[in-house]
Scaffold this motif. Sequence first.
Motif, PDB file in Angstrom:
ATOM      1  N   GLY A 133      -8.632  -5.293  -6.960  1.00  0.00           N
ATOM      2  CA  GLY A 133      -8.534  -6.648  -7.502  1.00  0.00           C
ATOM      3  C   GLY A 133      -7.156  -6.957  -8.056  1.00  0.00           C
ATOM      4  O   GLY A 133      -6.644  -8.074  -7.900  1.00  0.00           O
ATOM      5  N   THR A 134      -6.537  -5.977  -8.696  1.00  0.00           N
ATOM      6  CA  THR A 134      -5.196  -6.178  -9.244  1.00  0.00           C
ATOM      7  C   THR A 134      -4.171  -6.338  -8.128  1.00  0.00           C
ATOM      8  O   THR A 134      -3.238  -7.145  -8.231  1.00  0.00           O
ATOM      9  CB  THR A 134      -4.800  -4.996 -10.150  1.00  0.00           C
ATOM     10  OG1 THR A 134      -5.791  -4.838 -11.176  1.00  0.00           O
ATOM     11  CG2 THR A 134      -3.445  -5.233 -10.807  1.00  0.00           C
ATOM     12  N   THR A 135      -4.336  -5.578  -7.039  1.00  0.00           N
ATOM     13  CA  THR A 135      -3.460  -5.744  -5.873  1.00  0.00           C
ATOM     14  C   THR A 135      -3.545  -7.172  -5.347  1.00  0.00           C
ATOM     15  O   THR A 135      -2.520  -7.820  -5.091  1.00  0.00           O
ATOM     16  CB  THR A 135      -3.865  -4.772  -4.751  1.00  0.00           C
ATOM     17  OG1 THR A 135      -3.800  -3.431  -5.234  1.00  0.00           O
ATOM     18  CG2 THR A 135      -2.949  -4.914  -3.550  1.00  0.00           C
ATOM     19  N   SER A 136      -4.759  -7.679  -5.203  1.00  0.00           N
ATOM     20  CA  SER A 136      -4.969  -9.044  -4.728  1.00  0.00           C
ATOM     21  C   SER A 136      -4.327 -10.051  -5.674  1.00  0.00           C
ATOM     22  O   SER A 136      -3.644 -10.990  -5.235  1.00  0.00           O
ATOM     23  CB  SER A 136      -6.473  -9.310  -4.605  1.00  0.00           C
ATOM     24  OG  SER A 136      -6.737 -10.681  -4.433  1.00  0.00           O
ATOM     25  N   LEU A 137      -4.514  -9.890  -6.977  1.00  0.00           N
ATOM     26  CA  LEU A 137      -3.964 -10.810  -7.974  1.00  0.00           C
ATOM     27  C   LEU A 137      -2.444 -10.866  -7.904  1.00  0.00           C
ATOM     28  O   LEU A 137      -1.840 -11.949  -7.857  1.00  0.00           O
ATOM     29  CB  LEU A 137      -4.416 -10.384  -9.373  1.00  0.00           C
ATOM     30  CG  LEU A 137      -3.769 -11.112 -10.560  1.00  0.00           C
ATOM     31  CD1 LEU A 137      -4.063 -12.606 -10.494  1.00  0.00           C
ATOM     32  CD2 LEU A 137      -4.254 -10.511 -11.875  1.00  0.00           C
ATOM     33  N   LEU A 138      -1.808  -9.706  -7.901  1.00  0.00           N
ATOM     34  CA  LEU A 138      -0.347  -9.655  -7.870  1.00  0.00           C
ATOM     35  C   LEU A 138       0.205 -10.322  -6.611  1.00  0.00           C
ATOM     36  O   LEU A 138       1.182 -11.085  -6.671  1.00  0.00           O
ATOM     37  CB  LEU A 138       0.125  -8.198  -7.949  1.00  0.00           C
ATOM     38  CG  LEU A 138      -0.089  -7.488  -9.294  1.00  0.00           C
ATOM     39  CD1 LEU A 138       0.133  -5.986  -9.146  1.00  0.00           C
ATOM     40  CD2 LEU A 138       0.845  -8.053 -10.355  1.00  0.00           C
ATOM     41  N   LEU A 139      -0.431 -10.053  -5.477  1.00  0.00           N
ATOM     42  CA  LEU A 139       0.074 -10.619  -4.226  1.00  0.00           C
ATOM     43  C   LEU A 139      -0.175 -12.120  -4.131  1.00  0.00           C
ATOM     44  O   LEU A 139       0.650 -12.856  -3.573  1.00  0.00           O
ATOM     45  CB  LEU A 139      -0.540  -9.900  -3.033  1.00  0.00           C
ATOM     46  CG  LEU A 139       0.061  -8.528  -2.744  1.00  0.00           C
ATOM     47  CD1 LEU A 139      -0.673  -7.841  -1.611  1.00  0.00           C
ATOM     48  CD2 LEU A 139       1.541  -8.637  -2.401  1.00  0.00           C
ATOM     49  N   ARG A 188     -10.284  -8.134 -16.797  1.00  0.00           N
ATOM     50  CA  ARG A 188      -9.638  -6.814 -16.836  1.00  0.00           C
ATOM     51  C   ARG A 188      -8.520  -6.705 -15.811  1.00  0.00           C
ATOM     52  O   ARG A 188      -7.538  -5.982 -16.022  1.00  0.00           O
ATOM     53  CB  ARG A 188     -10.678  -5.717 -16.601  1.00  0.00           C
ATOM     54  CG  ARG A 188     -11.697  -5.577 -17.739  1.00  0.00           C
ATOM     55  CD  ARG A 188     -12.782  -4.584 -17.376  1.00  0.00           C
ATOM     56  NE  ARG A 188     -12.261  -3.235 -17.254  1.00  0.00           N
ATOM     57  CZ  ARG A 188     -12.955  -2.213 -16.749  1.00  0.00           C
ATOM     58  NH1 ARG A 188     -14.182  -2.426 -16.292  1.00  0.00           N
ATOM     59  NH2 ARG A 188     -12.430  -1.013 -16.686  1.00  0.00           N
ATOM     60  N   GLU A 189      -8.638  -7.434 -14.706  1.00  0.00           N
ATOM     61  CA  GLU A 189      -7.567  -7.413 -13.700  1.00  0.00           C
ATOM     62  C   GLU A 189      -6.292  -8.026 -14.265  1.00  0.00           C
ATOM     63  O   GLU A 189      -5.187  -7.552 -13.994  1.00  0.00           O
ATOM     64  CB  GLU A 189      -8.018  -8.142 -12.438  1.00  0.00           C
ATOM     65  CG  GLU A 189      -9.130  -7.409 -11.684  1.00  0.00           C
ATOM     66  CD  GLU A 189      -9.634  -8.190 -10.492  1.00  0.00           C
ATOM     67  OE1 GLU A 189      -9.006  -9.227 -10.149  1.00  0.00           O
ATOM     68  OE2 GLU A 189     -10.649  -7.779  -9.900  1.00  0.00           O
ATOM     69  N   TYR A 190      -6.439  -9.088 -15.045  1.00  0.00           N
ATOM     70  CA  TYR A 190      -5.268  -9.698 -15.673  1.00  0.00           C
ATOM     71  C   TYR A 190      -4.630  -8.730 -16.674  1.00  0.00           C
ATOM     72  O   TYR A 190      -3.408  -8.714 -16.835  1.00  0.00           O
ATOM     73  CB  TYR A 190      -5.661 -10.996 -16.377  1.00  0.00           C
ATOM     74  CG  TYR A 190      -6.061 -12.100 -15.437  1.00  0.00           C
ATOM     75  CD1 TYR A 190      -5.113 -12.829 -14.735  1.00  0.00           C
ATOM     76  CD2 TYR A 190      -7.404 -12.405 -15.227  1.00  0.00           C
ATOM     77  CE1 TYR A 190      -5.486 -13.841 -13.857  1.00  0.00           C
ATOM     78  CE2 TYR A 190      -7.781 -13.415 -14.354  1.00  0.00           C
ATOM     79  CZ  TYR A 190      -6.821 -14.132 -13.676  1.00  0.00           C
ATOM     80  OH  TYR A 190      -7.196 -15.127 -12.800  1.00  0.00           O
ATOM     81  N   GLY A 191      -5.487  -7.946 -17.345  1.00  0.00           N
ATOM     82  CA  GLY A 191      -4.966  -6.968 -18.299  1.00  0.00           C
ATOM     83  C   GLY A 191      -4.109  -5.906 -17.629  1.00  0.00           C
ATOM     84  O   GLY A 191      -3.009  -5.577 -18.098  1.00  0.00           O
ATOM     85  N   LEU A 212       1.386  -3.797 -16.023  1.00  0.00           N
ATOM     86  CA  LEU A 212       2.358  -3.470 -14.979  1.00  0.00           C
ATOM     87  C   LEU A 212       3.589  -4.373 -15.057  1.00  0.00           C
ATOM     88  O   LEU A 212       4.734  -3.900 -15.012  1.00  0.00           O
ATOM     89  CB  LEU A 212       1.720  -3.597 -13.599  1.00  0.00           C
ATOM     90  CG  LEU A 212       0.733  -2.492 -13.212  1.00  0.00           C
ATOM     91  CD1 LEU A 212      -0.012  -2.865 -11.941  1.00  0.00           C
ATOM     92  CD2 LEU A 212       1.452  -1.168 -13.019  1.00  0.00           C
ATOM     93  N   LEU A 213       3.357  -5.681 -15.209  1.00  0.00           N
ATOM     94  CA  LEU A 213       4.481  -6.610 -15.295  1.00  0.00           C
ATOM     95  C   LEU A 213       5.247  -6.439 -16.601  1.00  0.00           C
ATOM     96  O   LEU A 213       6.456  -6.674 -16.659  1.00  0.00           O
ATOM     97  CB  LEU A 213       3.984  -8.052 -15.141  1.00  0.00           C
ATOM     98  CG  LEU A 213       3.364  -8.389 -13.776  1.00  0.00           C
ATOM     99  CD1 LEU A 213       2.879  -9.829 -13.748  1.00  0.00           C
ATOM    100  CD2 LEU A 213       4.354  -8.147 -12.645  1.00  0.00           C
TER     101      LEU A 213
END
Length: 453
Positions: A361-367, A418-421, A426-427
Amino acid sequence: MTTQESAQPELKRVIGPGLLLLFVVGDIIGTGVYALTGTVAGKIGGALWLPFLLAFAVAFLTAFSYLELVGKYPKAAGAALYANRAFKIQFLTFMVAFAVMSSGITSAASAAQAFGNTYLKKLMGDSLVIPTVWIAVGFIVLLAAVNFRGVAESLWANVVLTAIELSGLLIIIVVGFYAIGSGQGDPGRLTEIDTTGQSPLIAISSATALAFFAMVGFEDSVNMAEECREPTKIFPRAMLIGMGIAAVIYVLVAVTSSLLVPAEDLAGAKSDALLKVLSVGAPGFPLWVFALIGLLAVINSALINMLMASRLVYGMANEKIIPKVFGAVHPLRRTPWVSIVFTSLIAVVLVATVDINLLGGTTSLLLLIVFTVVNIAVLVLRKDEVEHKHFRAPTALPVIGAITCAYLASPLSGRPAREYGIAAILLGVGVVLWLINRLVHGRVQVDAEKLSV
Protein backbone atom coordinates in the motif's frame (compact mmCIF):
# COMPACT_ATOMS: atom_id res chain seq x y z
CA MET A 1 35.31 19.14 -15.48
CA THR A 2 38.06 17.45 -13.53
CA THR A 3 40.23 14.65 -14.88
CA GLN A 4 38.53 12.19 -12.53
CA GLU A 5 35.03 13.18 -13.70
CA SER A 6 35.99 13.03 -17.38
CA ALA A 7 37.40 9.52 -16.85
CA GLN A 8 34.05 8.29 -15.40
CA PRO A 9 32.80 5.50 -17.72
CA GLU A 10 29.32 5.63 -19.25
CA LEU A 11 26.71 2.96 -18.60
CA LYS A 12 26.74 0.17 -21.19
CA ARG A 13 23.90 0.35 -23.77
CA VAL A 14 22.77 -3.28 -23.96
CA ILE A 15 18.95 -3.05 -23.93
CA GLY A 16 17.13 -3.49 -27.24
CA PRO A 17 13.34 -3.52 -27.90
CA GLY A 18 12.91 -7.18 -26.94
CA LEU A 19 14.71 -6.90 -23.63
CA LEU A 20 12.88 -3.65 -22.85
CA LEU A 21 9.48 -5.25 -23.53
CA LEU A 22 10.33 -8.16 -21.23
CA PHE A 23 11.61 -5.69 -18.63
CA VAL A 24 8.26 -3.86 -18.64
CA VAL A 25 6.18 -7.07 -18.51
CA GLY A 26 8.42 -8.65 -15.89
CA ASP A 27 8.37 -5.58 -13.67
CA ILE A 28 4.58 -5.27 -13.73
CA ILE A 29 3.72 -8.96 -13.38
CA GLY A 30 5.01 -10.35 -10.12
CA THR A 31 4.58 -9.63 -6.44
CA GLY A 32 1.38 -7.61 -6.79
CA VAL A 33 -0.80 -10.29 -8.34
CA TYR A 34 0.94 -13.23 -6.66
CA ALA A 35 0.94 -11.83 -3.12
CA LEU A 36 -1.92 -9.29 -2.85
CA THR A 37 -4.86 -10.80 -4.79
CA GLY A 38 -6.44 -12.05 -1.56
CA THR A 39 -6.11 -8.66 0.15
CA VAL A 40 -7.71 -6.87 -2.82
CA ALA A 41 -10.59 -9.41 -2.75
CA GLY A 42 -11.10 -8.60 0.92
CA LYS A 43 -11.60 -4.93 0.05
CA ILE A 44 -13.87 -5.24 -3.02
CA GLY A 45 -15.62 -8.61 -2.79
CA GLY A 46 -16.44 -10.78 -5.81
CA ALA A 47 -15.91 -8.01 -8.39
CA LEU A 48 -12.18 -8.62 -8.07
CA TRP A 49 -11.53 -7.83 -11.73
CA LEU A 50 -12.80 -4.24 -11.42
CA PRO A 51 -10.01 -2.69 -9.30
CA PHE A 52 -7.36 -4.31 -11.48
CA LEU A 53 -9.01 -2.91 -14.62
CA LEU A 54 -9.35 0.57 -13.09
CA ALA A 55 -5.77 0.49 -11.85
CA PHE A 56 -4.63 -0.32 -15.37
CA ALA A 57 -6.66 2.59 -16.79
CA VAL A 58 -5.05 5.06 -14.37
CA ALA A 59 -1.58 3.66 -15.04
CA PHE A 60 -2.16 3.80 -18.80
CA LEU A 61 -2.98 7.54 -18.59
CA THR A 62 0.27 8.23 -16.76
CA ALA A 63 2.25 6.01 -19.13
CA PHE A 64 1.56 8.46 -21.96
CA SER A 65 3.13 11.25 -19.90
CA TYR A 66 6.20 9.12 -19.23
CA LEU A 67 6.52 8.29 -22.92
CA GLU A 68 6.53 11.95 -23.92
CA LEU A 69 9.08 12.85 -21.27
CA VAL A 70 11.48 9.95 -21.82
CA GLY A 71 11.36 10.79 -25.53
CA LYS A 72 12.38 14.39 -24.81
CA TYR A 73 14.91 13.55 -22.08
CA PRO A 74 16.31 10.00 -22.56
CA LYS A 75 18.31 10.00 -19.32
CA ALA A 76 18.32 8.01 -16.10
CA ALA A 77 16.52 9.52 -13.05
CA GLY A 78 13.02 9.46 -14.59
CA ALA A 79 10.43 11.41 -12.57
CA ALA A 80 13.11 13.31 -10.65
CA LEU A 81 14.64 14.60 -13.88
CA TYR A 82 11.23 15.66 -15.19
CA ALA A 83 10.31 17.45 -11.95
CA ASN A 84 13.68 19.20 -11.94
CA ARG A 85 13.28 20.47 -15.52
CA ALA A 86 9.62 21.46 -15.07
CA PHE A 87 9.67 23.24 -11.71
CA LYS A 88 13.37 23.93 -11.06
CA ILE A 89 12.84 23.57 -7.31
CA GLN A 90 15.67 21.46 -5.94
CA PHE A 91 13.82 20.41 -2.81
CA LEU A 92 10.83 19.15 -4.85
CA THR A 93 13.18 17.34 -7.22
CA PHE A 94 14.93 15.64 -4.34
CA MET A 95 11.68 14.58 -2.67
CA VAL A 96 10.23 13.20 -5.92
CA ALA A 97 13.41 11.22 -6.46
CA PHE A 98 13.41 10.00 -2.88
CA ALA A 99 9.76 8.96 -3.14
CA VAL A 100 10.41 6.96 -6.32
CA MET A 101 13.48 5.36 -4.81
CA SER A 102 11.52 4.51 -1.66
CA SER A 103 8.69 3.00 -3.71
CA GLY A 104 11.11 0.73 -5.54
CA ILE A 105 12.71 -0.38 -2.32
CA THR A 106 9.38 -0.95 -0.51
CA SER A 107 8.21 -2.97 -3.50
CA ALA A 108 11.38 -5.08 -3.42
CA ALA A 109 11.04 -5.47 0.34
CA SER A 110 7.45 -6.73 -0.04
CA ALA A 111 8.71 -9.22 -2.62
CA ALA A 112 11.42 -10.35 -0.21
CA GLN A 113 8.81 -10.96 2.49
CA ALA A 114 6.60 -12.88 0.06
CA PHE A 115 9.69 -14.91 -0.86
CA GLY A 116 10.31 -16.01 2.72
CA ASN A 117 6.91 -15.90 4.39
CA THR A 118 4.70 -17.37 1.66
CA TYR A 119 6.24 -19.28 -1.22
CA LEU A 120 9.46 -20.62 0.30
CA LYS A 121 7.55 -21.59 3.45
CA LYS A 122 4.88 -23.34 1.36
CA LEU A 123 7.56 -25.07 -0.72
CA MET A 124 9.70 -26.34 2.17
CA GLY A 125 7.07 -26.73 4.90
CA ASP A 126 8.35 -27.90 8.31
CA SER A 127 11.87 -28.42 6.93
CA LEU A 128 12.32 -24.62 6.87
CA VAL A 129 14.12 -23.96 10.17
CA ILE A 130 15.78 -20.62 9.39
CA PRO A 131 13.69 -17.59 10.51
CA THR A 132 11.96 -16.14 7.46
CA VAL A 133 13.17 -12.63 8.23
CA TRP A 134 16.77 -13.80 7.83
CA ILE A 135 15.85 -15.52 4.58
CA ALA A 136 14.34 -12.25 3.31
CA VAL A 137 17.47 -10.31 4.31
CA GLY A 138 19.71 -12.85 2.59
CA PHE A 139 17.48 -12.58 -0.45
CA ILE A 140 18.12 -8.82 -0.65
CA VAL A 141 21.88 -9.38 -0.36
CA LEU A 142 21.77 -11.91 -3.22
CA LEU A 143 19.87 -9.41 -5.39
CA ALA A 144 22.55 -6.81 -4.69
CA ALA A 145 25.20 -9.23 -5.93
CA VAL A 146 23.29 -9.93 -9.17
CA ASN A 147 22.71 -6.19 -9.64
CA PHE A 148 26.44 -5.50 -9.18
CA ARG A 149 27.36 -8.25 -11.63
CA GLY A 150 25.87 -6.24 -14.49
CA VAL A 151 22.69 -5.01 -16.16
CA ALA A 152 22.98 -7.48 -19.04
CA GLU A 153 23.17 -10.42 -16.63
CA SER A 154 20.34 -8.95 -14.56
CA LEU A 155 18.12 -8.47 -17.60
CA TRP A 156 18.74 -11.94 -18.98
CA ALA A 157 17.83 -13.27 -15.55
CA ASN A 158 14.67 -11.16 -15.93
CA VAL A 159 13.93 -12.83 -19.29
CA VAL A 160 14.01 -16.30 -17.74
CA LEU A 161 12.08 -15.31 -14.61
CA THR A 162 9.45 -13.39 -16.62
CA ALA A 163 8.77 -16.49 -18.73
CA ILE A 164 8.39 -18.56 -15.55
CA GLU A 165 6.07 -16.12 -13.76
CA LEU A 166 3.93 -15.77 -16.88
CA SER A 167 3.61 -19.55 -17.00
CA GLY A 168 2.30 -19.52 -13.42
CA LEU A 169 -0.47 -17.05 -14.23
CA LEU A 170 -1.31 -18.93 -17.43
CA ILE A 171 -1.69 -22.10 -15.34
CA ILE A 172 -4.24 -20.28 -13.17
CA ILE A 173 -6.12 -19.05 -16.25
CA VAL A 174 -6.13 -22.43 -18.06
CA VAL A 175 -7.10 -24.38 -14.92
CA GLY A 176 -9.79 -21.83 -14.17
CA PHE A 177 -11.38 -21.97 -17.61
CA TYR A 178 -11.23 -25.78 -17.60
CA ALA A 179 -12.94 -25.88 -14.22
CA ILE A 180 -15.57 -23.35 -15.32
CA GLY A 181 -16.17 -25.36 -18.49
CA SER A 182 -16.73 -28.42 -16.29
CA GLY A 183 -19.52 -26.65 -14.41
CA GLN A 184 -17.59 -25.18 -11.49
CA GLY A 185 -17.74 -21.52 -10.52
CA ASP A 186 -20.39 -18.92 -9.74
CA PRO A 187 -20.71 -16.09 -12.33
CA GLY A 188 -22.87 -14.12 -9.92
CA ARG A 189 -19.79 -13.28 -7.82
CA LEU A 190 -18.33 -11.12 -10.60
CA THR A 191 -20.77 -8.28 -9.81
CA GLU A 192 -20.63 -8.51 -6.02
CA ILE A 193 -19.17 -5.45 -4.26
CA ASP A 194 -18.65 -5.62 -0.50
CA THR A 195 -20.33 -2.55 1.00
CA THR A 196 -20.11 -3.68 4.64
CA GLY A 197 -19.61 -0.48 6.62
CA GLN A 198 -18.67 1.53 3.51
CA SER A 199 -20.10 2.96 0.31
CA PRO A 200 -19.56 1.23 -3.06
CA LEU A 201 -17.34 4.16 -4.13
CA ILE A 202 -15.02 3.72 -1.14
CA ALA A 203 -14.93 -0.08 -1.63
CA ILE A 204 -13.93 0.33 -5.28
CA SER A 205 -11.50 3.20 -4.60
CA SER A 206 -9.66 1.52 -1.74
CA ALA A 207 -9.37 -1.75 -3.68
CA THR A 208 -8.13 0.13 -6.77
CA ALA A 209 -5.60 2.05 -4.68
CA LEU A 210 -4.11 -1.26 -3.49
CA ALA A 211 -4.46 -3.01 -6.86
CA PHE A 212 -2.48 -0.13 -8.36
CA PHE A 213 0.58 -1.70 -6.72
CA ALA A 214 0.14 -4.64 -9.10
CA MET A 215 0.19 -2.31 -12.16
CA VAL A 216 3.28 -0.30 -11.26
CA GLY A 217 6.58 -1.16 -12.88
CA PHE A 218 6.19 0.42 -16.30
CA GLU A 219 7.71 3.64 -14.91
CA ASP A 220 10.84 1.78 -13.77
CA SER A 221 11.87 1.32 -17.38
CA VAL A 222 12.55 5.05 -17.93
CA ASN A 223 15.36 4.83 -15.37
CA MET A 224 17.11 2.39 -17.72
CA ALA A 225 17.09 4.90 -20.63
CA GLU A 226 20.87 5.40 -20.61
CA GLU A 227 21.34 1.65 -21.01
CA CYS A 228 18.93 1.39 -23.98
CA ARG A 229 19.81 1.49 -27.66
CA GLU A 230 17.76 4.23 -29.39
CA PRO A 231 15.51 4.91 -26.34
CA THR A 232 13.34 7.55 -28.05
CA LYS A 233 12.46 5.02 -30.74
CA ILE A 234 11.83 1.82 -28.78
CA PHE A 235 10.10 3.08 -25.60
CA PRO A 236 6.52 3.83 -26.81
CA ARG A 237 5.93 0.44 -28.41
CA ALA A 238 7.61 -1.57 -25.63
CA MET A 239 5.84 0.21 -22.77
CA LEU A 240 2.32 0.20 -24.22
CA ILE A 241 2.45 -3.39 -25.47
CA GLY A 242 3.95 -4.54 -22.17
CA MET A 243 1.22 -2.82 -20.15
CA GLY A 244 -1.47 -4.26 -22.41
CA ILE A 245 -0.15 -7.81 -21.95
CA ALA A 246 -0.03 -7.38 -18.17
CA ALA A 247 -3.54 -5.90 -17.98
CA VAL A 248 -5.16 -8.73 -19.96
CA ILE A 249 -3.45 -11.38 -17.83
CA TYR A 250 -4.38 -9.63 -14.56
CA VAL A 251 -8.06 -9.30 -15.47
CA LEU A 252 -8.25 -12.95 -16.57
CA VAL A 253 -6.59 -14.11 -13.34
CA ALA A 254 -8.95 -11.94 -11.27
CA VAL A 255 -12.04 -13.23 -13.11
CA THR A 256 -10.91 -16.84 -12.74
CA SER A 257 -10.16 -16.40 -9.04
CA SER A 258 -13.51 -14.79 -8.30
CA LEU A 259 -15.49 -17.40 -10.26
CA LEU A 260 -13.90 -20.36 -8.48
CA VAL A 261 -13.41 -19.08 -4.93
CA PRO A 262 -15.66 -16.84 -2.78
CA ALA A 263 -14.13 -13.46 -1.92
CA GLU A 264 -14.08 -14.19 1.81
CA ASP A 265 -12.05 -17.36 1.18
CA LEU A 266 -9.59 -15.46 -1.05
CA ALA A 267 -9.26 -12.79 1.63
CA GLY A 268 -8.71 -15.45 4.30
CA ALA A 269 -5.96 -17.06 2.23
CA LYS A 270 -4.17 -13.66 1.97
CA SER A 271 -0.93 -14.10 0.01
CA ASP A 272 -1.83 -17.78 -0.62
CA ALA A 273 -4.92 -16.76 -2.63
CA LEU A 274 -3.71 -18.08 -6.00
CA LEU A 275 -2.69 -21.36 -4.39
CA LYS A 276 -6.24 -21.57 -3.06
CA VAL A 277 -7.63 -20.99 -6.57
CA LEU A 278 -5.42 -23.73 -7.97
CA SER A 279 -6.39 -26.22 -5.27
CA VAL A 280 -10.09 -25.63 -6.01
CA GLY A 281 -9.81 -25.64 -9.81
CA ALA A 282 -7.35 -28.55 -10.08
CA PRO A 283 -7.21 -30.53 -6.81
CA GLY A 284 -4.69 -32.97 -8.24
CA PHE A 285 -2.22 -30.30 -9.37
CA PRO A 286 1.02 -30.39 -7.31
CA LEU A 287 0.94 -27.14 -5.34
CA TRP A 288 4.69 -27.21 -4.81
CA VAL A 289 5.16 -26.53 -8.55
CA PHE A 290 3.08 -23.35 -8.34
CA ALA A 291 4.80 -22.38 -5.08
CA LEU A 292 8.14 -22.63 -6.89
CA ILE A 293 6.81 -20.47 -9.74
CA GLY A 294 5.52 -17.91 -7.23
CA LEU A 295 8.90 -17.93 -5.55
CA LEU A 296 10.64 -17.10 -8.83
CA ALA A 297 8.02 -14.45 -9.66
CA VAL A 298 8.73 -12.44 -6.54
CA ILE A 299 12.47 -12.83 -7.17
CA ASN A 300 11.96 -11.18 -10.55
CA SER A 301 9.91 -8.30 -9.11
CA ALA A 302 12.50 -7.62 -6.45
CA LEU A 303 15.41 -7.80 -8.90
CA ILE A 304 13.89 -5.26 -11.27
CA ASN A 305 12.86 -2.89 -8.48
CA MET A 306 16.35 -2.92 -7.00
CA LEU A 307 17.77 -2.30 -10.48
CA MET A 308 15.48 0.72 -10.82
CA ALA A 309 16.24 2.13 -7.37
CA SER A 310 20.00 1.93 -7.83
CA ARG A 311 19.85 3.54 -11.30
CA LEU A 312 17.67 6.30 -9.92
CA VAL A 313 20.20 7.11 -7.22
CA TYR A 314 22.92 7.05 -9.88
CA GLY A 315 20.88 9.47 -12.01
CA MET A 316 20.33 11.84 -9.07
CA ALA A 317 24.06 11.94 -8.43
CA ASN A 318 24.70 12.83 -12.08
CA GLU A 319 22.14 15.65 -11.81
CA LYS A 320 24.03 16.88 -8.70
CA ILE A 321 20.95 16.49 -6.50
CA ILE A 322 22.86 14.22 -4.12
CA PRO A 323 26.63 13.82 -3.52
CA LYS A 324 28.53 12.62 -6.58
CA VAL A 325 29.87 9.56 -4.71
CA PHE A 326 26.48 7.89 -5.36
CA GLY A 327 27.18 8.14 -9.08
CA ALA A 328 30.38 6.09 -8.87
CA VAL A 329 30.58 3.41 -11.57
CA HIS A 330 32.69 0.30 -11.00
CA PRO A 331 35.54 0.38 -13.55
CA LEU A 332 35.30 -3.34 -14.40
CA ARG A 333 31.60 -4.18 -14.04
CA ARG A 334 30.45 -0.70 -15.20
CA THR A 335 27.57 -0.75 -12.71
CA PRO A 336 26.70 1.96 -10.13
CA TRP A 337 28.06 0.06 -7.14
CA VAL A 338 27.68 2.72 -4.42
CA SER A 339 24.01 3.25 -5.21
CA ILE A 340 23.49 -0.54 -5.21
CA VAL A 341 24.90 -0.82 -1.69
CA PHE A 342 22.89 2.18 -0.45
CA THR A 343 19.50 0.98 -1.74
CA SER A 344 20.12 -2.58 -0.57
CA LEU A 345 20.79 -1.41 3.01
CA ILE A 346 17.47 0.47 3.10
CA ALA A 347 15.64 -2.60 1.76
CA VAL A 348 17.14 -4.76 4.52
CA VAL A 349 15.76 -2.40 7.19
CA LEU A 350 12.27 -2.39 5.65
CA VAL A 351 12.20 -6.18 5.30
CA ALA A 352 12.93 -6.54 8.99
CA THR A 353 10.39 -4.01 10.28
CA VAL A 354 7.28 -3.57 8.05
CA ASP A 355 4.37 -5.90 7.07
CA ILE A 356 3.97 -6.92 3.41
CA ASN A 357 0.46 -5.46 2.98
CA LEU A 358 1.59 -2.09 4.34
CA LEU A 359 4.65 -2.21 2.08
CA GLY A 360 2.40 -2.79 -0.95
CA GLY A 361 0.00 0.00 0.00
CA THR A 362 2.83 2.41 0.77
CA THR A 363 4.45 1.64 -2.60
CA SER A 364 1.16 2.49 -4.31
CA LEU A 365 0.76 5.71 -2.29
CA LEU A 366 4.25 7.00 -3.02
CA LEU A 367 3.97 6.29 -6.73
CA LEU A 368 0.53 7.87 -7.05
CA ILE A 369 1.95 11.08 -5.55
CA VAL A 370 4.86 10.94 -7.98
CA PHE A 371 2.56 10.20 -10.93
CA THR A 372 0.49 13.28 -10.07
CA VAL A 373 3.64 15.40 -10.28
CA VAL A 374 4.74 13.76 -13.56
CA ASN A 375 1.35 14.36 -15.21
CA ILE A 376 1.58 18.04 -14.28
CA ALA A 377 5.24 18.24 -15.34
CA VAL A 378 4.53 17.02 -18.87
CA LEU A 379 2.15 19.94 -19.38
CA VAL A 380 4.59 22.47 -17.92
CA LEU A 381 7.40 21.17 -20.15
CA ARG A 382 5.41 21.62 -23.35
CA LYS A 383 7.15 25.02 -23.61
CA ASP A 384 10.57 23.29 -23.61
CA GLU A 385 11.30 22.35 -27.22
CA VAL A 386 13.96 19.79 -28.18
CA GLU A 387 15.64 19.29 -31.55
CA HIS A 388 14.87 15.60 -32.02
CA LYS A 389 11.46 14.05 -32.75
CA HIS A 390 9.67 12.35 -29.86
CA PHE A 391 6.30 10.96 -28.76
CA ARG A 392 3.65 13.53 -27.72
CA ALA A 393 0.69 12.58 -25.51
CA PRO A 394 -2.82 13.98 -26.18
CA THR A 395 -3.25 16.90 -23.74
CA ALA A 396 -6.38 15.49 -22.10
CA LEU A 397 -4.60 12.35 -20.89
CA PRO A 398 -2.12 13.93 -18.43
CA VAL A 399 -4.91 16.18 -17.10
CA ILE A 400 -7.17 13.21 -16.35
CA GLY A 401 -4.15 11.25 -15.11
CA ALA A 402 -3.20 13.94 -12.59
CA ILE A 403 -6.74 14.10 -11.20
CA THR A 404 -7.22 10.33 -10.85
CA CYS A 405 -3.77 9.77 -9.32
CA ALA A 406 -4.29 12.56 -6.79
CA TYR A 407 -7.68 11.09 -5.83
CA LEU A 408 -6.33 7.56 -5.29
CA ALA A 409 -3.45 8.97 -3.21
CA SER A 410 -5.82 11.00 -1.00
CA PRO A 411 -7.73 9.85 2.12
CA LEU A 412 -10.93 10.21 0.04
CA SER A 413 -10.09 6.85 -1.56
CA GLY A 414 -10.37 5.05 1.79
CA ARG A 415 -6.65 4.41 2.09
CA PRO A 416 -5.56 3.18 5.59
CA ALA A 417 -3.97 5.85 7.80
CA ARG A 418 -1.00 3.59 8.63
CA GLU A 419 0.20 3.83 5.03
CA TYR A 420 0.45 7.60 5.37
CA GLY A 421 2.44 7.08 8.56
CA ILE A 422 5.02 4.84 6.87
CA ALA A 423 5.23 7.19 3.87
CA ALA A 424 5.71 10.16 6.20
CA ILE A 425 8.59 8.40 7.98
CA LEU A 426 10.30 7.53 4.69
CA LEU A 427 9.86 11.04 3.30
CA GLY A 428 10.97 12.46 6.66
CA VAL A 429 14.23 10.58 6.21
CA GLY A 430 14.45 12.23 2.81
CA VAL A 431 14.03 15.67 4.36
CA VAL A 432 16.86 14.93 6.80
CA LEU A 433 19.13 13.81 3.96
CA TRP A 434 18.24 16.94 2.01
CA LEU A 435 19.21 19.17 4.95
CA ILE A 436 22.49 17.28 5.43
CA ASN A 437 23.26 17.61 1.72
CA ARG A 438 22.54 21.35 1.80
CA LEU A 439 24.71 21.78 4.88
CA VAL A 440 27.65 19.96 3.30
CA HIS A 441 27.34 21.91 0.05
CA GLY A 442 27.05 25.16 2.00
CA ARG A 443 30.31 24.43 3.82
CA VAL A 444 32.07 23.53 0.58
CA GLN A 445 30.92 26.80 -0.99
CA VAL A 446 32.09 28.83 2.04
CA ASP A 447 35.49 27.12 1.95
CA ALA A 448 35.80 27.84 -1.77
CA GLU A 449 35.03 31.51 -1.18
CA LYS A 450 37.69 31.69 1.56
CA LEU A 451 40.26 30.15 -0.76
CA SER A 452 39.42 32.63 -3.52
CA VAL A 453 39.92 35.51 -1.10
